[in-house]
Scaffold this motif. Sequence first.
Motif, mmCIF file in Angstrom:
data_model
loop_
_atom_site.group_PDB
_atom_site.id
_atom_site.type_symbol
_atom_site.label_atom_id
_atom_site.label_comp_id
_atom_site.label_asym_id
_atom_site.label_seq_id
_atom_site.Cartn_x
_atom_site.Cartn_y
_atom_site.Cartn_z
ATOM 1 N N ARG A 267 0.811 -1.214 0.000
ATOM 2 C CA ARG A 267 0.000 0.000 0.000
ATOM 3 C C ARG A 267 0.853 1.276 0.000
ATOM 4 N N GLY A 268 0.220 2.385 -0.412
ATOM 5 C CA GLY A 268 0.910 3.678 -0.479
ATOM 6 C C GLY A 268 0.800 4.163 -1.900
ATOM 7 N N ALA A 269 0.061 5.245 -2.123
ATOM 8 C CA ALA A 269 -0.289 5.614 -3.490
ATOM 9 C C ALA A 269 0.275 6.941 -3.938
ATOM 10 N N LEU A 270 1.068 7.603 -3.081
ATOM 11 C CA LEU A 270 1.602 8.899 -3.483
ATOM 12 C C LEU A 270 2.992 8.729 -4.075
ATOM 13 N N ASP A 271 3.301 9.537 -5.087
ATOM 14 C CA ASP A 271 4.626 9.482 -5.696
ATOM 15 C C ASP A 271 5.681 10.170 -4.831
ATOM 16 N N PRO B 279 24.033 3.907 16.326
ATOM 17 C CA PRO B 279 24.108 2.517 15.869
ATOM 18 C C PRO B 279 23.186 1.552 16.619
ATOM 19 N N THR B 280 22.996 1.761 17.912
ATOM 20 C CA THR B 280 22.120 0.844 18.654
ATOM 21 C C THR B 280 20.688 0.935 18.146
ATOM 22 N N ILE B 281 20.241 2.140 17.818
ATOM 23 C CA ILE B 281 18.886 2.302 17.283
ATOM 24 C C ILE B 281 18.856 1.945 15.801
ATOM 25 N N TYR B 282 19.920 2.282 15.077
ATOM 26 C CA TYR B 282 19.926 2.019 13.638
ATOM 27 C C TYR B 282 19.696 0.550 13.325
ATOM 28 N N ARG B 283 20.258 -0.357 14.154
ATOM 29 C CA ARG B 283 20.117 -1.784 13.848
ATOM 30 C C ARG B 283 18.645 -2.195 13.748
ATOM 31 N N PHE B 284 17.781 -1.541 14.534
ATOM 32 C CA PHE B 284 16.352 -1.859 14.431
ATOM 33 C C PHE B 284 15.782 -1.308 13.125
ATOM 34 N N TYR B 285 16.255 -0.125 12.732
ATOM 35 C CA TYR B 285 15.849 0.401 11.426
ATOM 36 C C TYR B 285 16.329 -0.531 10.314
ATOM 37 N N GLU B 286 17.540 -1.043 10.463
ATOM 38 C CA GLU B 286 18.081 -1.974 9.456
ATOM 39 C C GLU B 286 17.211 -3.217 9.348
ATOM 40 N N VAL B 287 16.720 -3.711 10.476
ATOM 41 C CA VAL B 287 15.814 -4.866 10.444
ATOM 42 C C VAL B 287 14.583 -4.535 9.609
ATOM 43 N N VAL B 288 14.039 -3.307 9.780
ATOM 44 C CA VAL B 288 12.863 -2.930 8.984
ATOM 45 C C VAL B 288 13.248 -2.800 7.513
ATOM 46 N N GLN B 289 14.415 -2.200 7.230
ATOM 47 C CA GLN B 289 14.887 -2.037 5.847
ATOM 48 C C GLN B 289 15.047 -3.392 5.164
ATOM 49 N N VAL B 290 15.703 -4.322 5.832
ATOM 50 C CA VAL B 290 16.058 -5.592 5.192
ATOM 51 C C VAL B 290 14.908 -6.589 5.262
ATOM 52 N N TYR B 291 14.211 -6.617 6.399
ATOM 53 C CA TYR B 291 13.210 -7.662 6.603
ATOM 54 C C TYR B 291 11.769 -7.176 6.595
ATOM 55 N N LEU C 249 13.224 -1.347 1.209
ATOM 56 C CA LEU C 249 12.209 -0.296 1.216
ATOM 57 C C LEU C 249 12.429 0.642 0.039
ATOM 58 N N ASP C 250 11.321 1.122 -0.530
ATOM 59 C CA ASP C 250 11.420 2.067 -1.639
ATOM 60 C C ASP C 250 11.783 3.465 -1.161
ATOM 61 N N ALA C 251 11.468 3.765 0.096
ATOM 62 C CA ALA C 251 11.732 5.100 0.621
ATOM 63 C C ALA C 251 12.292 4.965 2.026
ATOM 64 N N ALA C 252 12.907 6.024 2.542
ATOM 65 C CA ALA C 252 13.481 5.980 3.882
ATOM 66 C C ALA C 252 12.402 5.655 4.917
ATOM 67 N N VAL C 253 11.213 6.217 4.725
ATOM 68 C CA VAL C 253 10.083 5.916 5.601
ATOM 69 C C VAL C 253 9.114 5.048 4.809
ATOM 70 N N PRO C 254 8.846 3.810 5.257
ATOM 71 C CA PRO C 254 7.973 2.928 4.466
ATOM 72 C C PRO C 254 6.542 3.457 4.420
ATOM 73 N N THR C 255 5.850 3.263 3.283
ATOM 74 C CA THR C 255 4.467 3.748 3.174
ATOM 75 C C THR C 255 3.447 2.655 3.441
ATOM 76 N N ILE D 254 4.180 -2.545 7.120
ATOM 77 C CA ILE D 254 5.607 -2.334 7.377
ATOM 78 C C ILE D 254 5.812 -1.066 8.207
ATOM 79 N N TYR D 255 4.987 -0.049 7.962
ATOM 80 C CA TYR D 255 5.170 1.210 8.694
ATOM 81 C C TYR D 255 5.088 1.014 10.197
ATOM 82 N N ARG D 256 4.187 0.112 10.658
ATOM 83 C CA ARG D 256 4.048 -0.057 12.111
ATOM 84 C C ARG D 256 5.376 -0.433 12.768
#
Lengths: 147, 147, 147, 147, 147, 147, 147, 147, 147, 147
Positions: free
Chosen positions: D74-78, G85-97, H77-83, H87-89
Amino acid sequence: MISKQEAAAAVRSAKAELGITWAQLAEAVGRPVAWTTSALLGQQPMSEAEADAAATLLDLDSEVSAALRSQPARGALDAAVPTDPTIYRFYEVVQVYGPTLKELIHEEFGDGIMSAINFRFDVQRVPDPAGDRVVVTLDGKFLPYQW
Amino acid sequence: MISKQEAAAAVRSAKAELGITWAQLAEAVGRPVAWTTSALLGQQPMSEAEADAAATLLDLDSEVSAALRSQPARGALDAAVPTDPTIYRFYEVVQVYGPTLKELIHEEFGDGIMSAINFRFDVQRVPDPAGDRVVVTLDGKFLPYQW
Amino acid sequence: MISKQEAAAAVRSAKAELGITWAQLAEAVGRPVAWTTSALLGQQPMSEAEADAAATLLDLDSEVSAALRSQPARGALDAAVPTDPTIYRFYEVVQVYGPTLKELIHEEFGDGIMSAINFRFDVQRVPDPAGDRVVVTLDGKFLPYQW
Amino acid sequence: MISKQEAAAAVRSAKAELGITWAQLAEAVGRPVAWTTSALLGQQPMSEAEADAAATLLDLDSEVSAALRSQPARGALDAAVPTDPTIYRFYEVVQVYGPTLKELIHEEFGDGIMSAINFRFDVQRVPDPAGDRVVVTLDGKFLPYQW
Amino acid sequence: MISKQEAAAAVRSAKAELGITWAQLAEAVGRPVAWTTSALLGQQPMSEAEADAAATLLDLDSEVSAALRSQPARGALDAAVPTDPTIYRFYEVVQVYGPTLKELIHEEFGDGIMSAINFRFDVQRVPDPAGDRVVVTLDGKFLPYQW
Amino acid sequence: MISKQEAAAAVRSAKAELGITWAQLAEAVGRPVAWTTSALLGQQPMSEAEADAAATLLDLDSEVSAALRSQPARGALDAAVPTDPTIYRFYEVVQVYGPTLKELIHEEFGDGIMSAINFRFDVQRVPDPAGDRVVVTLDGKFLPYQW
Amino acid sequence: MISKQEAAAAVRSAKAELGITWAQLAEAVGRPVAWTTSALLGQQPMSEAEADAAATLLDLDSEVSAALRSQPARGALDAAVPTDPTIYRFYEVVQVYGPTLKELIHEEFGDGIMSAINFRFDVQRVPDPAGDRVVVTLDGKFLPYQW
Amino acid sequence: MISKQEAAAAVRSAKAELGITWAQLAEAVGRPVAWTTSALLGQQPMSEAEADAAATLLDLDSEVSAALRSQPARGALDAAVPTDPTIYRFYEVVQVYGPTLKELIHEEFGDGIMSAINFRFDVQRVPDPAGDRVVVTLDGKFLPYQW
Amino acid sequence: MISKQEAAAAVRSAKAELGITWAQLAEAVGRPVAWTTSALLGQQPMSEAEADAAATLLDLDSEVSAALRSQPARGALDAAVPTDPTIYRFYEVVQVYGPTLKELIHEEFGDGIMSAINFRFDVQRVPDPAGDRVVVTLDGKFLPYQW
Amino acid sequence: MISKQEAAAAVRSAKAELGITWAQLAEAVGRPVAWTTSALLGQQPMSEAEADAAATLLDLDSEVSAALRSQPARGALDAAVPTDPTIYRFYEVVQVYGPTLKELIHEEFGDGIMSAINFRFDVQRVPDPAGDRVVVTLDGKFLPYQW
């Protein structure tokens, strides 16, 4: 159906090849030149007659005409800040004079905005011995904040 | 010396407290109202006489006057895309009609820009039975691309 | 004069200390609760009577009242994408359903927008055995694209 | 399998060519019009029956139907900030009124959010002598912060 | 018609294969080398004679020539901050010395800008025993702020 | 110790009050005017003698002098894309002509860069009947890619 | 009233000086340690009893306690992408997984989300001969997409 | 060789058409379901046996298998903040609870991080009369800052 | 001519299929392995002999060889902050230790930089009983700020 | 308690005034110079003895010492892309050579990363007749992807 962006590219190509002006297209379409140009660049939906008139003059097929009639997703810049110098100068006006425009609107009209929907604009050449001037007239309905 | 932003805040406060208009300030300063407003908001350097005239009318001290005379670092938006709706509508005009403005300038003048430096603008109220209109006239010298 | 942001902070503090609700403030001010709340958070200019009524109820001084009356630079988010979950859900609605809203407005009204200026909204609690519901009614004048 | 974005483009094209409305599609699908529109634009997974009903009415092949049934990302904005004016006005509501919405939800319900998952919305035209109004009702379950 | 970006790619390919230099292309075109290079990279519109001269020397067809003559949407960086080190160093000059350039222009000329439109530049190799130097001369008309 | 930014602000204030030019400061400091200006704006570390000469001429105390001698964290723009028009024009040159500069450096020197470290620049006023010109000479050592 | 951010800073300072742990604070407050920590860092509103218990243990005054009770504007990162870095690793989990988490939730539960509102989490140390492990258990109610 | 993204798209299509689950794929591959899913979505390199087992079950050719074995450039992820809301949660958890996670790890383990490399996670459904819960267990080796 | 990115993709594919290592490619090319790898990934121009040696070993055609010889537009990250964990760790080093590197360079060398142009690097495996170590040696010429 | 950023500023000021080097501080603290510098710049927590040794040498009070001992929120750049040229060159290395570093690590070690946590680095001056060289050795434990 091709996209409005593809239709706009086809319009530009045909216009360049045939040596037709936006003013001639506007006359064929029967609408002001600024509106016609923005419509052919994909920012307005045309009526069937308008789209067909433009397509005929440019010798483009019905697929282009269909795209010109479809509802646009408006917004024509590739980035939040435009890079082309001719367009950037208008962004610069907003950057430098935005709060001034806001103050003058509020002083004259009270709290509200100039509509960009009930809106027209025009570009004129004004001769000037020190160099001709580009005069752009933005003309939008005042909309007061109204709860 | 205080900053031009601090001077602008002082101008706004005094103006609101004293009930003075931008038009009155422009008259005191002896310059067009749009220029005067942008100068008092920190986007133009004033001459000593202009700054003093404004400071006197607003009952502000010489520190403000000095700031009004200093050379600005221009740019008045907090973000690349303005959030205030009154200012945003002008950004929207650039977003939606930027390429149209570019085409019409090129058709009329050839390759070049409307200067935002050799430039003036004006805001007018135009009565209209369907709701009065904000008419903004942007007036800049055409500058051709010239190598 | 203090800024509208400082005034909003003072309002929040006093409101919390005195245990006053937005609904009570709206009643004192004599305007709808959504409008009153947005005004006290710095997004609307209040009339003198409105600002004084709020300041009196909250036991705040005239400096706050002056700030509440001043013209706002609107826009209340710290970032383009809000981080607070309660606010983010509304952004999520725009992200996921924005093009749907656009299609439905165009189908019903033709090319145009829901005004966010000639606009009001309301938040209601609707009891539901499966869990009460937040019902937000956005109500804006339709503005057709009109050249 | 084609993507949901390609399926949405096919839906739009066929809908325009055949002159079918979202309301007619919703009736064929047997779901509310807002849900149906968002599903056909690629933001909801359809059941097999729903996808087939839409594909049949629009005379689209089974590949489109398969895409309509697949789980959306989901997510529809460019862009983070939408550029289309019809969609931007909803973003503007979040920009200007986001903290107000948050305050009113907290005052009525306590700490929590309006769900955007257990959620429905509706767009209505409300006649008004001063110009018809777009009324959008957002209706989501309240979810209290609960550890 | 192919785009100016596609034409630029064709120019680069042919130039590499045939071992032709920008200086030779400039000579054929009859314009300065910096202008010619920027035009062949898609940042200037060429005249028919110029475009044909370049296309002939590079053995490219008339579609490329047509693209070279079309009006560019200027702006050649993929990102706001360039990543290529050769280009980045110029961005670094603006980052580190931008306000210095501004001060020196204001001290010498008063409030205004160096035009980037009425503008030319040149790249020279200056021999130096400690290592030859790249000397870039930016040469733009001074434009005073003029209301 | 105050920061280099605070020292730069003090320099600007004193300079404006005393009516001293950057050229006079450069003469007192004994360095080129462009270097001196960038150092006083916080982008270069000064020697003790240089800092004291500037502070004396500007009647500033030893705290400013200490800050002027400290090692800078270079970078003078508030945003990736500068908003001030005088500085933006240099960014525009990089945007529009960056790849051209790269091509010409590579053609003349081979793969490498113009150093922005072993680097000097100069701003000159060149009289011209069609309007005086700002001529900026960027002069950096060529550094070949060398493994 | 001080802000929640200032209260959080006061909490951290006092906690460090007095050598009190988050676990001890949680015990005094009578809530789980993860909730208590997030509340004292300004991301949850505390009850009066909870805030007073924490303030007493940390020897902080009633202003801090008032701030701890106030409604937070949630969101604790300085940038969209965290730099620590301690917080980034959780962001990395969202990025990768992130998409993997989405697939597994959809496979097990159907279309919907893990609530971040009806949500708790816990951090445990799990001994392991190859190095102890951080085990974070995220536990949120499943919310199905429900129109 | 096709890219890992193209392979992932082929996997999704085949999986949907054949009605195979991630759990079945994990069983065929002989690895945990979370790892298998992330590998088939392009975030892990598979061994030849693993890739072939997956390709066989999904009836995909050897080109897909080759892509599944290749080393990924991770980041989904397509963007730094997922839409996407599902995944956003998880991003929201990092936004709101990131500093809390950091504090609790430091309190229990000292200065360091939870590894996202020596790391596994699992998604479980936990029945709950108030609505089943998604329980995600993140399990990474503690890595102390060690010079 | 294909682009350097397309050539890099072809190199990766052929390398994976043929089971050739970067070290073998470097030996064939006759350059250090780090340089060779970066050149084959599109970040360096190769000589004809180097490009042909690589193309021959990888059994790729002359179009790839031509692309490998062309001048690169350098910059290999898709985003300003890299998402791949292996690359991100180097960004993290810059984020956390950037100012430390700057201080140590200034203390040892005075004001200046480590060149990234007159620069080489190397990756070594250093056995360690507590786990082998990646040792990256960055080796650049010191360039003093020199006007 | 003052923040680590304020402590770092105090350290820099005292160090400059007293003419003490990072190397002397490292000796007093009893740790490597790179670690000591990063700790005094606020990126590492010091032990009580280490913080006191540094504070004593720099003649700073116990408030600074307390800040130096506190747990840092790491990340030292003001922007995602650093603007200071000395730091930028390291970012440029990541931009240009990031994927090369990744390939070489994978070829030598298999899938995994160089740890930035179990990590040390060193800056050396290596004399060279063509100009001394900055040699930075990054030395981190290899961490294989391990589920």
